[in-house]
Design an enzyme around this catalytic site. Structure first.
Site, PDB file in Angstrom:
ATOM      1  N   GLU A  19       6.817  -7.292  -7.275  1.00  0.00           N
ATOM      2  CA  GLU A  19       8.264  -7.452  -7.586  1.00  0.00           C
ATOM      3  C   GLU A  19       8.849  -8.612  -6.673  1.00  0.00           C
ATOM      4  O   GLU A  19       9.982  -9.343  -7.189  1.00  0.00           O
ATOM      5  CB  GLU A  19       8.837  -6.149  -7.564  1.00  0.00           C
ATOM      6  CG  GLU A  19       8.638  -5.047  -8.600  1.00  0.00           C
ATOM      7  CD  GLU A  19       8.829  -5.352  -9.992  1.00  0.00           C
ATOM      8  OE1 GLU A  19       9.638  -6.400 -10.228  1.00  0.00           O
ATOM      9  OE2 GLU A  19       8.745  -4.767 -11.112  1.00  0.00           O
ATOM     10  N   GLU A  66     -11.065   5.920  -0.664  1.00  0.00           N
ATOM     11  CA  GLU A  66      -9.841   6.074  -0.016  1.00  0.00           C
ATOM     12  C   GLU A  66     -10.560   6.681   1.488  1.00  0.00           C
ATOM     13  O   GLU A  66      -9.943   6.960   2.455  1.00  0.00           O
ATOM     14  CB  GLU A  66      -8.975   7.061  -0.380  1.00  0.00           C
ATOM     15  CG  GLU A  66      -9.242   8.395  -0.724  1.00  0.00           C
ATOM     16  CD  GLU A  66      -8.206   9.201  -1.191  1.00  0.00           C
ATOM     17  OE1 GLU A  66      -7.851  10.323  -0.444  1.00  0.00           O
ATOM     18  OE2 GLU A  66      -7.407   8.901  -2.221  1.00  0.00           O
TER      19      GLU A  66
END
Length: 298
Positions: free
Chosen positions: A82, A113
């Protein structure tokens, strides 16, 4: 180990949630969500410390790099992507890394992960330097991928930050600036995309927005480095010029076009009554801060 994490505890307000009506479920979710901003508020001094460090690093040519897994990783990537349209940054200035790579944004990559080595390897891949800031994000505060990223970042000498939703988290131990927003048990036990995810999103909003303001990306409360990449954003850019200068829309649009569709120089052109070339020179001298550029005298 999960038993010791507040994010994994059972919420006594929702023990019989499967017997609630839809409205009752939504009401309790809303009540729990209302506690999140209060938890974030307690962490503001720690967020401010990280923001100040990040501003210094980015002014010195560094990057802001988020590293996370699952929901935490996706939120970091979201905040990073963004920044170019909102603040006119180069896509390389704010980077979001997610365990398992880009494909993990839309589909879980099992086991990614759990690798300490992968966190460091991803930073090696983007050529991490001591100028950069690495922010590890993990609701649990114990994700190996994030720990590995922070460990490698410290070895390199980069600034390290962390965002966790449990107190005394493991990732905090590896962070120069640790942020812990304790959101407690979720309405759906262990679903940390809920309150914990909301808290992380709020903190990420704070970090990127306050950092960009500190880099001159705002004039008053206007986002003057917005990139006019579509019709809506062109209209928004012209409206920002109107709001910043008080001129009519036609005058604002003319300045916008003369400034090669850049909001900042258009504002300086109007308020300082100078040419586009002079506005560019002033902005360069003022390091992008519009108010300073306007006040510069020839």
């Amino acid at each position: 180990m999960l038993d010791n994490l507040s994010t994994e505890g059972r919420n006594d307000k929702t023990m019989r949630m499967d017997e609630m009506s839809s409205q009752e479920i939504l009401t309790v979710m809303n009540a729990e969500d209302a506690e999140v901003p209060l938890a974030v508020k307690k962490a503001i001094p720690d967020v401010a410390k990280l923001v100040e460090q990040t501003i210094r690093s980015l002014k010195n040519g560094g990057r802001l790099i988020y590293a996370g897994a699952g929901t935490s990783g996706r939120l970091g990537v979201l905040d990073a992507v963004e920044c170019p349209p909102t603040f006119g940054t180069d896509p390389s200035m704010v980077v979001g890394l997610i365990a398992g790579g880009e494909k993990a944004f839309t589909k879980a990559v099992e086991g990614a992960e759990d690798s300490l080595e992968l966190g460091g390897a991803d930073l090696v891949e983007i050529k991490l330097t001591e100028k950069d800031v690495v922010v590890g994000i993990a609701a649990s505060g114990r994700t190996p991928y994030v720990i590995g990223a922070l460990q490698y970042a410290k070895e390199i000498g980069a600034v390290t930050g962390s965002i966790a939703c449990n107190q005394d988290s493991e990732i905090s131990k590896w962070a120069d600036c640790s942020i812990e927003v304790v959101t407690g048990s979720e309405v759906l036990t262990g679903s940390t995309r809920l309150k914990a995810g909301t808290a992380q999103k709020l903190v990420l909003n704070m970090i990127s927005t306050a950092t960009m303001i500190g880099l001159g990306k705002a004039y008053n409360n206007l986002m003057v480095d917005v990139q006019p990449t579509n019709e809506k954003l062109v209209a928004r850019a012209i409206q920002i010029i109107v709001q910043a200068t008080g001129v009519n829309e036609l005058t604002a649009e003319n300045a916008f076009q003369k400034a090669e569709q850049q909001v900042k120089p258009a504002i300086v052109m109007i308020l300082a009554d100078v040419s586009y070339e002079e506005a560019k020179k002033r902005l360069e001298k003022a390091q992008g801060f519009v108010k300073e550029a306007i006040s510069i005298t020839s």
